[in-house]
Design an enzyme around this catalytic site. Structure first.
Site, PDB file in Angstrom:
ATOM      1  CB  ILE A   1      -0.926   0.002   1.227  1.00 20.13           C
ATOM      2  CG1 ILE A   1      -1.780  -1.266   1.246  1.00 20.13           C
ATOM      3  CG2 ILE A   1      -1.813   1.242   1.234  1.00 20.13           C
ATOM      4  CD1 ILE A   1      -2.574  -1.452   2.512  1.00 20.13           C
ATOM      5  CG  ASP A   2       3.536   4.068  -2.807  1.00 23.92           C
ATOM      6  OD1 ASP A   2       3.723   4.885  -1.881  1.00 23.92           O
ATOM      7  OD2 ASP A   2       4.129   4.135  -3.900  1.00 23.92           O
ATOM      8  CB  THR A   3       0.411   7.064   1.213  1.00 23.03           C
ATOM      9  OG1 THR A   3       1.798   7.257   1.528  1.00 23.03           O
ATOM     10  CG2 THR A   3      -0.217   6.147   2.268  1.00 23.03           C
TER      11      THR A   3
END
Length: 307
Positions: free
Chosen positions: A184-186
């Protein structure tokens, strides 16, 4: 034997200061230079007392521990019992790493057993080991040990940070389902500019049984535009699901990414399940993780509404 007290004091102050600064780095504390200098001076002054035999009682465990606690209190203050104990643990860990590095490098560089035996003395059935090392040697070994410890610690923290953002991904397209691990890459804010559909990125290797080999080669060679130009030449069962998403790569101009429109994407993380139908799956020709810890980059909007 002549002992230069000033040289000894400066040496010990530098070593203690280095250990305190490393402890601050490990604990993510913004240490004030004057406090670290004061604490290091206390430690150096304590070592100087070794020159006075009548004060030998000061070098018992009951005094050594309070002196180290005093140094930590002066260097970092006292905000809570929990933080103070964590500072103590980090301080002693750094000390043990540095001491182990000095001894380990010392014996590593010894040539032959004769040098080893010259450091050992047997007294009353016991064995004493004497290490004679110059200041430059101690400083070099200490620096090497701290550098190795810092490198290992940073890598471990990075792996832990990545692990906390990993999730299991299931991609359903028709009767085909692909499962992989995603990060999960903001910072991933890639959208289809026409429909504002979020785009998650998946390694091309996941699709090697579904995409033609020529397509995979074009994707890996970053020649997606040529691939799209020849779409009509090769029959593909998912042709109506294909999309072309423009994006800007690092240090590059505008590029295009081939994407698929899945039936849905299911993301499971920490017991929560997120299902998204409005999503595109972009295909990347390289490896997203050097250690293969994950094979997909998850768009942050896909983990907002859980079932």
């Amino acid at each position: 034997m002549a002992v230069y007290v000033d040289v000894m004091f400066v040496r010990e102050m530098l070593v203690d200061g280095s250990i305190l600064l490393t402890t601050a780095w490990v604990r993510h504390i913004r240490a004030r230079p004057w406090r670290v200098l004061t604490a290091a001076s206390i430690g150096a002054g304590y070592v100087i007392l070794m020159l006075f035999p009548p004060l030998s009682i000061l070098f018992t465990l009951a005094v050594k521990i309070p002196i180290s606690l005093l140094m930590l209190w002066v260097a970092f203050g006292f905000s809570s019992i929990q933080n103070f104990f964590r500072n103590i643990a980090a301080f002693y860990t750094v000390n043990f790493v540095a001491a182990g590095a000095i001894i380990g490098i010392h014996y590593l560089l010894m040539q032959g057993s004769g040098e080893v035996w010259r450091t050992i003395t047997f007294i009353n059935g016991g064995m004493q080991v004497e290490l004679k090392m110059g200041f430059i040697y101690v400083l070099a070994a200490f620096s090497i040990g701290i550098y190795i410890y810092r490198s290992v610690y940073v890598q471990r923290r990075e792996r832990e940070l990545v692990r906390t953002h990993l999730a299991e991904v299931k991609i359903q397209i028709g009767d085909r389902q692909h499962t992989c691990t995603g990060l999960i890459d903001t910072g991933n804010q890639l959208y289809d500019p026409l429909t504002r559909t979020p785009v998650m990125v998946v390694e091309a290797n996941i699709w090697q049984d579904d995409l033609p080999e020529s397509w995979l080669k074009s994707i890996r060679d970053s020649q997606v535009d040529r691939l799209v130009a020849g779409l009509g030449e090769e029959n593909f069962v998912w042709q109506d699901r294909l999309r072309l998403v423009p994006y800007r790569g690092i240090n590059r101009g505008s590029q295009f990414m081939l994407a698929l429109k899945p039936d849905f994407v299911q993301i499971e993380r920490e017991g929560q399940v997120y299902v998204s139908r409005k999503v595109l799956v972009g295909i990347d020709g390289g490896k997203l993780s050097s250690d293969s810890a994950y094979q997909a980059i998850i768009h942050p909007s896909l983990v907002q509404n859980s079932q």
